[in-house]
Design a protein around this motif. Structure first.
Motif, PDB file in Angstrom:
ATOM      1  N   THR A  52       3.634  -0.969   5.089  1.00 43.97           N
ATOM      2  CA  THR A  52       4.482  -0.147   4.561  1.00 43.97           C
ATOM      3  C   THR A  52       5.624   0.125   5.300  1.00 43.97           C
ATOM      4  O   THR A  52       5.789  -0.158   6.570  1.00 43.97           O
ATOM      5  CB  THR A  52       4.011   1.246   4.079  1.00 43.97           C
ATOM      6  OG1 THR A  52       5.007   2.075   3.281  1.00 43.97           O
ATOM      7  CG2 THR A  52       3.624   2.128   5.440  1.00 43.97           C
ATOM      8  N   ALA A 110       7.730   2.768   4.660  1.00 46.48           N
ATOM      9  CA  ALA A 110       7.863   3.824   4.897  1.00 46.48           C
ATOM     10  C   ALA A 110       7.685   4.833   6.144  1.00 46.48           C
ATOM     11  O   ALA A 110       6.640   4.137   6.929  1.00 46.48           O
ATOM     12  CB  ALA A 110       7.162   4.984   3.433  1.00 46.48           C
ATOM     13  N   SER A 125       0.146   4.476  -2.855  1.00 47.52           N
ATOM     14  CA  SER A 125       1.441   3.928  -3.359  1.00 47.52           C
ATOM     15  C   SER A 125       1.732   5.026  -4.296  1.00 47.52           C
ATOM     16  O   SER A 125       2.809   5.921  -4.209  1.00 47.52           O
ATOM     17  CB  SER A 125       1.547   2.670  -3.613  1.00 47.52           C
ATOM     18  OG  SER A 125       2.869   2.494  -3.950  1.00 47.52           O
ATOM     19  N   GLY A 136       4.376   7.991  -3.603  1.00 51.27           N
ATOM     20  CA  GLY A 136       5.569   7.360  -3.862  1.00 51.27           C
ATOM     21  C   GLY A 136       6.194   6.442  -2.834  1.00 51.27           C
ATOM     22  O   GLY A 136       7.327   6.510  -2.815  1.00 51.27           O
ATOM     23  N   ILE A 137       5.321   5.739  -2.409  1.00 52.47           N
ATOM     24  CA  ILE A 137       5.577   4.670  -1.095  1.00 52.47           C
ATOM     25  C   ILE A 137       5.416   3.482  -1.633  1.00 52.47           C
ATOM     26  O   ILE A 137       4.516   3.026  -2.325  1.00 52.47           O
ATOM     27  CB  ILE A 137       5.561   5.170   0.204  1.00 52.47           C
ATOM     28  CG1 ILE A 137       4.007   5.355   0.117  1.00 52.47           C
ATOM     29  CG2 ILE A 137       6.186   6.436   0.626  1.00 52.47           C
ATOM     30  CD1 ILE A 137       3.316   5.650   1.588  1.00 52.47           C
ATOM     31  N   ARG A 138       5.862   2.362  -0.724  1.00 49.92           N
ATOM     32  CA  ARG A 138       5.534   1.016  -0.848  1.00 49.92           C
ATOM     33  C   ARG A 138       4.381   1.063   0.069  1.00 49.92           C
ATOM     34  O   ARG A 138       4.176   1.397   1.403  1.00 49.92           O
ATOM     35  CB  ARG A 138       6.465   0.021  -0.721  1.00 49.92           C
ATOM     36  CG  ARG A 138       7.633  -0.167  -1.199  1.00 49.92           C
ATOM     37  CD  ARG A 138       8.589  -1.299  -1.004  1.00 49.92           C
ATOM     38  NE  ARG A 138       9.820  -1.405  -1.624  1.00 49.92           N
ATOM     39  CZ  ARG A 138      11.111  -0.737  -1.284  1.00 49.92           C
ATOM     40  NH1 ARG A 138      11.086  -0.017   0.041  1.00 49.92           N
ATOM     41  NH2 ARG A 138      12.046  -0.723  -2.169  1.00 49.92           N
ATOM     42  N   LEU A 171      11.590   6.294  -1.380  1.00 45.70           N
ATOM     43  CA  LEU A 171      10.482   5.446  -0.968  1.00 45.70           C
ATOM     44  C   LEU A 171      10.283   5.349   0.591  1.00 45.70           C
ATOM     45  O   LEU A 171       9.328   4.900   1.138  1.00 45.70           O
ATOM     46  CB  LEU A 171      10.683   3.964  -1.547  1.00 45.70           C
ATOM     47  CG  LEU A 171      10.715   3.697  -2.988  1.00 45.70           C
ATOM     48  CD1 LEU A 171      11.074   2.285  -3.428  1.00 45.70           C
ATOM     49  CD2 LEU A 171       9.402   4.048  -3.685  1.00 45.70           C
ATOM     50  N   VAL A 188       7.340  -0.902  -7.270  1.00 43.47           N
ATOM     51  CA  VAL A 188       8.188  -0.369  -6.209  1.00 43.47           C
ATOM     52  C   VAL A 188       8.034  -1.611  -5.076  1.00 43.47           C
ATOM     53  O   VAL A 188       9.389  -1.246  -4.299  1.00 43.47           O
ATOM     54  CB  VAL A 188       7.648   0.799  -5.616  1.00 43.47           C
ATOM     55  CG1 VAL A 188       7.864   2.023  -6.589  1.00 43.47           C
ATOM     56  CG2 VAL A 188       6.107   0.711  -4.953  1.00 43.47           C
TER      57      VAL A 188
END
Length: 302
Positions: free
Chosen positions: A33, A35, A103, A107-109, A150, A187
């Motif tokens: 990720t 993030a 994810s 709310g992230i990749r 993100l 995303v």
């Protein structure tokens, strides 16, 4: 809680763990990720370990490791291959399922890279590092971030937010996974291919709406809700009785549209804190109009 009779692998494994079935093996999977992750997370038989990457030059680090116990007993025979079975299909396996849930929840990749350690030998409690089947996901370069939220995620939130997952029925849980997978892919590509991301986001909403919807099946109400202009034209020319008849002809399309509208109206968020200049803002007081436009454009695009 009883063992699951069906559903995707990650769900079945969680249900088997809750039913007290023994651990068959333990695996560690690399998670990638962009993030900034905070803390660690656990949910059911899954634990997400923050690797705390410090190399700021690396765009997509192995920022976490998913360690999980596999509780599903080995099958005595292969399933019937004479016919296709799509009831638990979402385009991936357990790794993609769990990564998609992370994810969507944070709310992230997030994308899995594959297994990096196996704990198969009881005489080797530290496990064996492996690379077979592992591949590092590719995140295309972008000139700017299009979705600022993100950039960070708190792993400690996973346990509380995913408690519901093993309590769902198999036919509902697969809808959750399919929605999560659409969001995950959206995303991932949002910065370099906004049109693809937009289609995936609308698909995620549509899938969730289909799972959630508890509305009635009245054809006239469906036409008035989904195509109010057409219903108004029919009524204007004194053809009120045709509203239901036309609605019945278009019932499949109309009900899909109505589910989408009702779901987004019920769960529409508050306006974002950080907003663009006034001239570029979406009118949040008339968000339903924007939702209708988005859905209509998605249908034309497809």
């Amino acid at each position: 809680m009883q063992q699951a009779d069906g559903g995707p692998d990650g769900y079945v494994n969680w249900r088997c763990a809750n039913a007290g079935l023994p651990v068959e093996e333990t695996l560690e999977v690399a998670l990638y990720t962009d993030a900034h992750l905070v803390g660690h997370g656990s949910f059911g038989p899954y634990r997400v370990i923050n690797t705390v990457p410090t190399d700021q030059q690396e765009k997509l680090p192995m920022a976490a490791v998913l360690r999980f116990d596999w509780h599903v007993p080995a099958r005595d025979s292969l399933p019937d291959m004479a016919r296709s079975d799509q009831e638990a299909f979402h385009g991936g396996g357990l790794l993609e399922e769990v990564a998609a849930l992370i994810s969507l929840t944070l709310g992230i990749r997030v994308q899995p890279g594959g297994v990096v350690r196996e704990f198969r030998n009881p005489d080797d409690p530290r496990g064996t590092p492996v690379q077979h089947g592992h591949r590092r996901p590719y995140l295309p370069a972008a000139r700017k971030a299009r979705i600022p939220t993100l950039q960070s995620g708190d792993l400690s939130l996973l346990e509380e937010r995913l408690t519901f997952y093993p309590t769902l029925k198999p036919e509902k849980v697969i809808e959750v996974v399919r929605a999560a997978r659409s969001y995950q892919l959206g995303v991932w590509m949002a910065d370099v291919d906004p049109e693809f991301a937009w289609l995936k986001f609308v698909s995620a909403l549509e899938t969730a709406a289909n799972c959630w919807w508890r509305g009635d099946n009245d054809a006239a109400s469906a036409l008035e809700s989904s195509k109010p202009e057409l219903a108004e034209v029919l009524k204007r020319f004194g053809a009120d009785e045709l509203v239901g008849a036309v609605g019945e002809v278009l019932k499949d399309q109309l009900r899909a549209t109505r589910k989408f509208y009702d779901f987004t109206a019920r769960y529409k968020p508050s306006p974002p804190v950080d907003r663009p200049p006034v001239g570029s803002q979406t009118n949040w007081d008339d968000l339903d109009r924007s939702i209708r436009l988005i859905y209509a454009c998605r249908s034309k695009s497809l």
